[in-house]
Design a protein around this motif. Structure first.
Motif, PDB file in Angstrom:
ATOM      1  N   SER A 117      64.958  18.264   6.925  1.00 61.46           N
ATOM      2  CA  SER A 117      64.972  19.722   7.024  1.00 61.46           C
ATOM      3  C   SER A 117      64.127  20.159   8.206  1.00 61.46           C
ATOM      4  O   SER A 117      63.083  19.570   8.488  1.00 61.46           O
ATOM      5  CB  SER A 117      64.411  20.348   5.745  1.00 61.46           C
ATOM      6  OG  SER A 117      64.354  21.750   5.885  1.00 61.46           O
ATOM      7  N   LEU A 118      64.578  21.195   8.887  1.00 63.51           N
ATOM      8  CA  LEU A 118      63.786  21.786   9.974  1.00 63.51           C
ATOM      9  C   LEU A 118      62.941  22.957   9.479  1.00 63.51           C
ATOM     10  O   LEU A 118      62.108  23.467  10.212  1.00 63.51           O
ATOM     11  CB  LEU A 118      64.720  22.265  11.094  1.00 63.51           C
ATOM     12  CG  LEU A 118      65.452  21.160  11.845  1.00 63.51           C
ATOM     13  CD1 LEU A 118      66.438  21.755  12.846  1.00 63.51           C
ATOM     14  CD2 LEU A 118      64.475  20.229  12.560  1.00 63.51           C
ATOM     15  N   ARG A 136      56.634  17.347  -1.480  1.00 66.05           N
ATOM     16  CA  ARG A 136      57.763  18.064  -0.884  1.00 66.05           C
ATOM     17  C   ARG A 136      58.965  17.166  -0.647  1.00 66.05           C
ATOM     18  O   ARG A 136      60.096  17.555  -0.886  1.00 66.05           O
ATOM     19  CB  ARG A 136      57.324  18.701   0.436  1.00 66.05           C
ATOM     20  CG  ARG A 136      58.398  19.538   1.060  1.00 66.05           C
ATOM     21  CD  ARG A 136      57.961  20.298   2.299  1.00 66.05           C
ATOM     22  NE  ARG A 136      56.586  20.144   2.656  1.00 66.05           N
ATOM     23  CZ  ARG A 136      56.156  19.712   3.835  1.00 66.05           C
ATOM     24  NH1 ARG A 136      57.011  19.405   4.763  1.00 66.05           N
ATOM     25  NH2 ARG A 136      54.880  19.601   4.099  1.00 66.05           N
ATOM     26  N   LYS A 137      58.744  15.963  -0.098  1.00 65.06           N
ATOM     27  CA  LYS A 137      59.792  14.986   0.199  1.00 65.06           C
ATOM     28  C   LYS A 137      60.915  15.585   1.041  1.00 65.06           C
ATOM     29  O   LYS A 137      62.077  15.237   0.880  1.00 65.06           O
ATOM     30  CB  LYS A 137      60.342  14.375  -1.098  1.00 65.06           C
ATOM     31  CG  LYS A 137      59.273  13.601  -1.856  1.00 65.06           C
ATOM     32  CD  LYS A 137      59.821  12.845  -3.006  1.00 65.06           C
ATOM     33  CE  LYS A 137      58.694  12.060  -3.645  1.00 65.06           C
ATOM     34  NZ  LYS A 137      59.156  11.003  -4.488  1.00 65.06           N
ATOM     35  N   LYS A 138      60.521  16.442   1.954  1.00 67.43           N
ATOM     36  CA  LYS A 138      61.485  17.108   2.837  1.00 67.43           C
ATOM     37  C   LYS A 138      60.772  17.347   4.167  1.00 67.43           C
ATOM     38  O   LYS A 138      59.632  17.782   4.188  1.00 67.43           O
ATOM     39  CB  LYS A 138      61.886  18.449   2.233  1.00 67.43           C
ATOM     40  CG  LYS A 138      62.915  19.202   3.032  1.00 67.43           C
ATOM     41  CD  LYS A 138      63.125  20.624   2.511  1.00 67.43           C
ATOM     42  CE  LYS A 138      63.655  20.663   1.104  1.00 67.43           C
ATOM     43  NZ  LYS A 138      63.997  22.033   0.682  1.00 67.43           N
ATOM     44  N   GLY A 139      61.468  17.031   5.288  1.00 65.92           N
ATOM     45  CA  GLY A 139      60.855  17.246   6.588  1.00 65.92           C
ATOM     46  C   GLY A 139      61.777  16.850   7.715  1.00 65.92           C
ATOM     47  O   GLY A 139      62.873  16.349   7.489  1.00 65.92           O
ATOM     48  N   CYS A 141      62.179  14.837  11.686  1.00 68.87           N
ATOM     49  CA  CYS A 141      61.972  13.459  12.138  1.00 68.87           C
ATOM     50  C   CYS A 141      60.497  13.114  12.352  1.00 68.87           C
ATOM     51  O   CYS A 141      60.085  11.986  12.094  1.00 68.87           O
ATOM     52  CB  CYS A 141      62.789  13.170  13.395  1.00 68.87           C
ATOM     53  SG  CYS A 141      62.417  14.235  14.795  1.00 68.87           S
ATOM     54  N   GLU A 142      59.681  14.072  12.802  1.00 69.84           N
ATOM     55  CA  GLU A 142      58.271  13.761  13.016  1.00 69.84           C
ATOM     56  C   GLU A 142      57.548  13.477  11.701  1.00 69.84           C
ATOM     57  O   GLU A 142      56.636  12.655  11.663  1.00 69.84           O
ATOM     58  CB  GLU A 142      57.584  14.888  13.774  1.00 69.84           C
ATOM     59  CG  GLU A 142      58.003  14.921  15.233  1.00 69.84           C
ATOM     60  CD  GLU A 142      57.357  16.053  15.987  1.00 69.84           C
ATOM     61  OE1 GLU A 142      56.590  15.756  16.918  1.00 69.84           O
ATOM     62  OE2 GLU A 142      57.603  17.227  15.640  1.00 69.84           O
ATOM     63  N   TYR A 143      57.935  14.145  10.625  1.00 70.60           N
ATOM     64  CA  TYR A 143      57.350  13.854   9.317  1.00 70.60           C
ATOM     65  C   TYR A 143      57.698  12.432   8.892  1.00 70.60           C
ATOM     66  O   TYR A 143      56.831  11.677   8.447  1.00 70.60           O
ATOM     67  CB  TYR A 143      57.866  14.836   8.256  1.00 70.60           C
ATOM     68  CG  TYR A 143      57.229  16.195   8.312  1.00 70.60           C
ATOM     69  CD1 TYR A 143      56.166  16.514   7.476  1.00 70.60           C
ATOM     70  CD2 TYR A 143      57.695  17.165   9.190  1.00 70.60           C
ATOM     71  CE1 TYR A 143      55.588  17.769   7.514  1.00 70.60           C
ATOM     72  CE2 TYR A 143      57.118  18.415   9.231  1.00 70.60           C
ATOM     73  CZ  TYR A 143      56.064  18.719   8.394  1.00 70.60           C
ATOM     74  OH  TYR A 143      55.493  19.950   8.443  1.00 70.60           O
ATOM     75  N   PHE A 144      58.980  12.075   9.004  1.00 70.87           N
ATOM     76  CA  PHE A 144      59.412  10.739   8.602  1.00 70.87           C
ATOM     77  C   PHE A 144      58.758   9.670   9.474  1.00 70.87           C
ATOM     78  O   PHE A 144      58.293   8.645   8.965  1.00 70.87           O
ATOM     79  CB  PHE A 144      60.941  10.625   8.659  1.00 70.87           C
ATOM     80  CG  PHE A 144      61.632  11.306   7.516  1.00 70.87           C
ATOM     81  CD1 PHE A 144      61.880  10.622   6.330  1.00 70.87           C
ATOM     82  CD2 PHE A 144      62.041  12.620   7.612  1.00 70.87           C
ATOM     83  CE1 PHE A 144      62.514  11.235   5.271  1.00 70.87           C
ATOM     84  CE2 PHE A 144      62.676  13.254   6.557  1.00 70.87           C
ATOM     85  CZ  PHE A 144      62.917  12.558   5.382  1.00 70.87           C
ATOM     86  N   ALA A 145      58.716   9.890  10.791  1.00 71.14           N
ATOM     87  CA  ALA A 145      58.125   8.900  11.709  1.00 71.14           C
ATOM     88  C   ALA A 145      56.630   8.737  11.434  1.00 71.14           C
ATOM     89  O   ALA A 145      56.120   7.610  11.395  1.00 71.14           O
ATOM     90  CB  ALA A 145      58.371   9.308  13.157  1.00 71.14           C
TER      91      ALA A 145
END
Length: 186
Positions: A117-118, A136-139, A141-145
């Protein structure tokens, strides 16, 4: 390349020539090209690059064991890292021996129950990484990376975040690739 408000000059392939609305560029030890003229604002850039053979891959083996000081740099963790993050990394990789198996287990963790999600907002007083991973488990690409790197390092695997561009558009009329801000990725 579409104009971007940064001093970093992103390339696709090995640049053969560079032209743009700046006076000087430099290449640092990490092979990052930067405009060095102090100009503020957007830059217009034209690269002529060798993108190599797009239908071939090569496995490149390191010429020797990595320098331990270099690896230590990519194992650093924030001093404020929560115990829960360290515990999660340990739980995900407990019975695994190889770095590849450990990395796959951590990656698979993000494939179940997480979404891209953006639209982001902090909903709690938790540290951002903890909120992303446990609540939250939503984010984007920078959150995942970032989370992936923190969990990899917690599992003893040297890792770093890479930001750049994924994807291009080929312009057949002008015989060049267009790299847009929307292609940015971590």
């Amino acid at each position: 390349m579409e104009t971007i408000d940064t001093d970093i000059l992103f390339t696709h392939g090995a640049p053969l020539s560079v032209n743009g609305n700046f006076n000087e560029i430099s290449l640092d030890q990490n092979f990052v090209l930067r405009a060095k003229d102090g100009q503020v604002g957007q830059k217009k850039i034209l690269f002529v690059s060798n993108i190599g053979h797009t239908d071939r891959n090569w496995n490149i083996v390191s010429p020797g064991p990595p320098d331990p000081a270099f690896l230590d740099k990519y194992l650093d963790l924030p001093e404020t890292l929560s115990f829960q993050i360290s515990q999660l990394a340990s739980d995900l990789t407990r019975s695994l021996l190889s770095p590849t198996d450990k990395a796959d287990a951590i990656l698979n963790y993000f494939r179940a129950g997480f979404e891209y999600s953006l639209e982001m907002a902090n909903d709690s007083d938790m540290p951002g990484i903890d909120e992303f991973i446990f609540q939250r488990k939503k984010g984007h690409c920078e959150y995942f990376a970032s989370a992936m790197v923190i969990l990899l390092r917690s599992a003893g695997i040297p890792a770093r975040i890479i930001n750049g561009f994924a994807g291009t558009e080929w312009n057949e009329m002008g015989n060049y690739m267009i790299v847009r801000q929307s292609h940015a990725h971590s």
